[in-house]
Design an enzyme around this catalytic site. Structure first.
Site, PDB file in Angstrom:
ATOM      1  N   GLU A   1       0.826  -1.218   0.000  1.00 36.74           N
ATOM      2  CA  GLU A   1       0.000   0.000   0.000  1.00 36.74           C
ATOM      3  C   GLU A   1       0.859   1.268   0.000  1.00 36.74           C
ATOM      4  O   GLU A   1       0.507   2.269  -0.628  1.00 36.74           O
ATOM      5  CB  GLU A   1      -0.946   0.001   1.202  1.00 36.74           C
ATOM      6  CG  GLU A   1      -1.860  -1.212   1.302  1.00 36.74           C
ATOM      7  CD  GLU A   1      -2.608  -1.513   0.020  1.00 36.74           C
ATOM      8  OE1 GLU A   1      -3.036  -0.573  -0.664  1.00 36.74           O
ATOM      9  OE2 GLU A   1      -2.765  -2.707  -0.307  1.00 36.74           O
TER      10      GLU A   1
ATOM     11  N   HIS B   1       2.161   1.990  -3.427  1.00 36.27           N
ATOM     12  CA  HIS B   1       1.072   2.498  -4.268  1.00 36.27           C
ATOM     13  C   HIS B   1       1.026   4.028  -4.269  1.00 36.27           C
ATOM     14  O   HIS B   1       0.437   4.627  -5.178  1.00 36.27           O
ATOM     15  CB  HIS B   1      -0.275   1.985  -3.763  1.00 36.27           C
ATOM     16  CG  HIS B   1      -0.812   0.825  -4.526  1.00 36.27           C
ATOM     17  ND1 HIS B   1      -0.892   0.791  -5.904  1.00 36.27           N
ATOM     18  CD2 HIS B   1      -1.343  -0.359  -4.093  1.00 36.27           C
ATOM     19  CE1 HIS B   1      -1.429  -0.350  -6.284  1.00 36.27           C
ATOM     20  NE2 HIS B   1      -1.701  -1.070  -5.212  1.00 36.27           N
TER      21      HIS B   1
ATOM     22  N   GLU C   1      -0.910  -2.318  -9.988  1.00 35.69           N
ATOM     23  CA  GLU C   1      -0.895  -3.480  -9.091  1.00 35.69           C
ATOM     24  C   GLU C   1       0.316  -4.389  -9.287  1.00 35.69           C
ATOM     25  O   GLU C   1       0.895  -4.872  -8.312  1.00 35.69           O
ATOM     26  CB  GLU C   1      -2.188  -4.282  -9.255  1.00 35.69           C
ATOM     27  CG  GLU C   1      -3.449  -3.503  -8.915  1.00 35.69           C
ATOM     28  CD  GLU C   1      -3.473  -3.000  -7.476  1.00 35.69           C
ATOM     29  OE1 GLU C   1      -2.655  -3.465  -6.659  1.00 35.69           O
ATOM     30  OE2 GLU C   1      -4.317  -2.142  -7.168  1.00 35.69           O
TER      31      GLU C   1
END
Length: 778
Positions: free
Chosen positions: A372, A375, A394
């Protein structure tokens, strides 16, 4: 003028008239075509009449939003809860248009007003809702003019919380500090659920700034992407006119977000508490959780701060968010969501208890946090243009979550764990069975199609392909390309062609003759993956590629891939660093490839560190020689190589391509001396698919005894993969009631019965040994 001349003149006039008419018709058609094209720009839109088109027109683009959300969660009756809000959207007209189209799902929209840049009203003739395409179409009485700015105002829209919903803005329950159950509100907007919360331009390329306000009860905390700028007390009936309570509420106004996509917005209203830390750069990191859990989240709080620093160095791009919040909620559609500045997790992921959390859970949670955090670069800072290229978010985050975690002190070989957990377990086993197979990159249009992309192909196969490219061209070249790609497209959108362009630029600088798009397209636009079959012929090594998925189903296939072939032999294995493989790569671009091979070669190994996304089959003589080398000294090969030899041999035997005597020779000859997680994980996984007639139970018992003794005497949690090996070994041997496990369990159970004794405290094996065996008395 002679009669003949007049006739010719008339003919000339008729011809000119006809030509003029033809020109006028052509001009008219050109204008009509231009108008049609304007309503159907090159993003795939085809106008209202095209029933297959779900994209918004690009005649108007959002610039900024002023959004207020007021969730009513102050009733004990769930169905009485709802949310309301207002949104003001500043837009710019790209083309002249008399229509505005936004996304909206299950929202009551009472009124829409449109104003020009001077504050004057633009007349609204009609508002239409298309439930299937989730459109809210606003037809105007006068056109918006290209280059001008306008404001769309939608006041007091209202939405109901979907029962058992976990998308958009949704309800769940938790407990306050006095153990009273209450409702809380959190959000999940990716991929297409912002439209369930407020009318908006809900496409990833339609980025804008957001000024968010949340209305909350006094005892609640409101969180959004940015820090709170100001708070004010307002009467409750301002937002909830039909409710006597609460009599007053607090409206929190948050700072303006960066330019971002709607799906990375986040909202949370709950009775949570927090812990925080500040890094050396003055950036604040905060964890928000229910009161009984928040003090158990120090590990993941520290982890987030370390990960930010690691990825800044790895990507060479500064992280500019000064306050990063992590929140754990009871219900979430995914393990976590990378919302910019407010990352939301399933609450158990943020919690760590040294006495009860297993190494496997700790590593899994750490990888989730790492995923995360990265990201924030892949997805938030740079966002794909459309969902067909979600792998740019992803797949990169999957690969980098391992790479980043490995770099800042995991003290373990996480790359071999990637090979086992992502490549083998999640991809190859499923893709060979054709379980929901599709290319990594594929065209999608509808929300259902978009949802379908969030699967093992995009995440894990995509991550394996990114890892392959990283390994094949080298960490230095790949890292420079990624850094350049992020810098060029920050706060904007990109496509795969942009990434390929950055790769090619670095390949040219480092004098590698390779076209990134040609290589990558063979992997991201085709289903399946190859099997490379090797044989020694006439003093050389002949390699041939086949589509293993079609081969598994006894079908013919003409698919080929650009394959990075890496090799070592018994003659040169000592000269390899066991990490970088780029200098050893030979690109296989066709069906076959021939490599020179020294005549004195005993054995050879292909696909070092399992760096390529393919499997390998050898001639029987080489399989036997590899098995002999494993028995003699298995450390010649890396843990990933040893895992690959076990995986490939068992897989090919199960398909009838080689005999089962090949994998059995490998595992019965060397595995009892193995102390690494990856080879054992592959072995136990494949053992479940075999009968005892293929590999007798007594042989398995003998093979596993030494590693059982190792994991029950080694220092608990010596390293992540040792802890995972302990848990795996305890579970597999105890489930089979092997006597050495039973005897160990009895001893530990007896210790636990003695007051103040130091019985087994290692959570990696206590659940399978003392936890189960003591309770059952077995």
């Amino acid at each position: 003028m002679p009669a003949k001349g007049i006739g010719a003149h008339r003919k000339t006039l008729l011809l000119v008239t006809a030509l003029v008419a033809a020109v006028l018709i052509a001009v008219s058609l050109a204008i009509l075509l231009s108008l049609l094209l304007r309503s159907a720009p090159d993003n795939g839109n085809a106008g209202v009449e095209d029933k297959s088109n779900y994209r918004l027109p690009t005649d108007v683009k959002p610039v900024s939003y002023a959004l207020t959300l007021a969730p009513f969660i102050y009733s004990n009756i769930r169905d009485d809860c709802y949310f309301t809000g207002s949104v003001s959207i500043a837009v710019e007209a790209v083309n002249d248009t008399d229509m505005l189209r936004l996304h909206s799902v299950r929202l009551e929209v009472p009124t829409v007003r449109v104003r020009n840049s001077t504050g004057g009203d633009v007349s609204v003739e009609k508002i239409e809702e298309n439930v299937e395409k989730q459109w809210l179409t606003i037809k105007l009485g006068e056109p918006l003019r290209a280059g001008e700015t306008y404001t769309v105002l939608i006041d007091r829209f209202k939405g109901k919380f979907v029962k058992n919903g976990k998308t958009g803005l949704y309800l769940s329950s938790s407990y306050s500090e006095n153990s009273t159950e209450y409702y809380l509100v959190s959000s999940q907007l990716e991929p297409t659920h912002a439209r369930e919360v407020f009318p908006c331009f809900d496409e990833p390329a339609m980025k804008a700034e957001f000024n968010v306000s949340l209305v909350r009860g006094r005892e609640f905390t409101a969180l959004s992407n940015m820090p709170i700028k100001s708070s004010s007390l307002v009467p409750g009936n301002t937002w909830f006119p039909n409710s006597a309570e609460p009599k007053s509420v607090i409206k929190d106004d948050f700072e303006t977000t960066p330019t971002m996509s709607t799906y990375t917005l986040a909202f949370l209203v709950a009775k949570f508490q927090s812990i925080s830390l500040t890094d050396s750069n003055g950036r604040v990191f905060t964890n928000w959780l229910p009161p009984e859990l928040v003090q158990k989240s120090n590990f993941t709080l520290s982890l987030a701060a370390k990960a930010i620093g690691a990825f800044e160095k790895l990507l060479n791009v500064t992280y500019k968010t000064n306050i990063t919040k992590q929140a754990g909620v009871p219900l979430l559609n995914f393990a976590a969501m990378e919302n910019w500045g407010l990352i939301i997790y399933q609450q158990n992921i943020l919690v760590y208890d040294e006495n009860t959390t297993t190494t496997k859970s700790k590593l899994s949670n750490a990888l989730t946090v790492s995923h995360e955090i990265v990201h924030q670069w892949f997805g938030n800072l740079v966002t794909m243009k459309w969902w067909n290229e979600i792998w740019l978010n992803e797949a990169f985050s999957i690969f980098y979550s391992y790479l980043g975690l490995d770099l800042w002190g995991s003290e373990s070989d996480l790359d071999s764990h990637f090979v086992v957990d992502q490549k083998y377990k999640h991809v190859m086993n499923l893709e060979r069975k054709r379980y929901k197979v599709h290319p990594i990159q594929m065209n999608v249009s509808t929300p259902t199609e978009i949802d379908g992309l969030f699967d093992y192909i995009v995440y894990y196969k995509g991550g394996s392909v990114v890892r392959m490219m990283h390994n094949s061209i080298g960490a230095r070249v790949f890292g420079a390309a990624v850094s350049s790609y992020i810098r060029k497209h920050s706060y904007s959108n990109s496509g795969s062609e942009d990434f390929y362009s950055s790769l090619n630029e670095q390949l040219r600088i480092h004098k590698q003759s390779l076209d990134a798009e040609t290589v990558m397209s063979s992997w991201v636009k085709q289903v399946g993956y190859p099997l490379v079959t090797c044989s020694m012929e006439n003093g050389s090594l002949l390699l041939r590629q086949q589509d293993i998925v079609s081969l598994s189903h006894k079908e013919k296939s003409n698919l080929t891939w650009s394959i990075p072939i890496t090799a070592m032999t018994n003659l040169n294995h000592t000269g390899w660093s066991r990490s970088e493989v780029a200098h050893l790569v030979h690109w296989m671009r066709g069906e076959t490839l021939r490599l020179p091979l020294d005549s004195s070669t005993d054995w050879y190994l292909i696909n070092l560190r399992s760096s390529g996304h393919y499997q390998v089959n050898y001639d029987r003589q080489n399989w036997d020689r590899l098995a002999t080398q494993l028995t003699t000294d298995h450390t010649v090969f890396t843990p990933a190589d040893r895992a690959s030899l076990i995986y490939d041999s068992f897989t090919l035997a199960s398909l009838g391509i080689i005999d089962y005597s090949v994998p059995l020779k490998i595992v019965t000859g060397y595995l009892e001396n193995e102390t690494e997680f990856a080879p054992w994980a592959v072995f136990w996984s494949n053992l479940k698919k075999m009968t005892s007639s293929v590999l007798p139970v007594k042989t398995v018992k003998r093979i596993a005894k030494k590693v059982f003794n190792y994991v029950t005497t080694v220092t608990p949690k010596a390293s992540p993969l040792v802890g995972m090996l302990a848990e795996l070994t305890a579970r597999e041997t105890c489930d089979r009631d092997f006597t050495y496990c039973i005897n160990f369990a009895k001893d530990e159970c007896n210790k636990c019965k003695v007051e103040n004794s130091t019985c087994l405290k290692n959570p990696d094996i206590s659940e399978d040994i003392t936890g189960y065996k003591c309770k059952t008395g077995k």
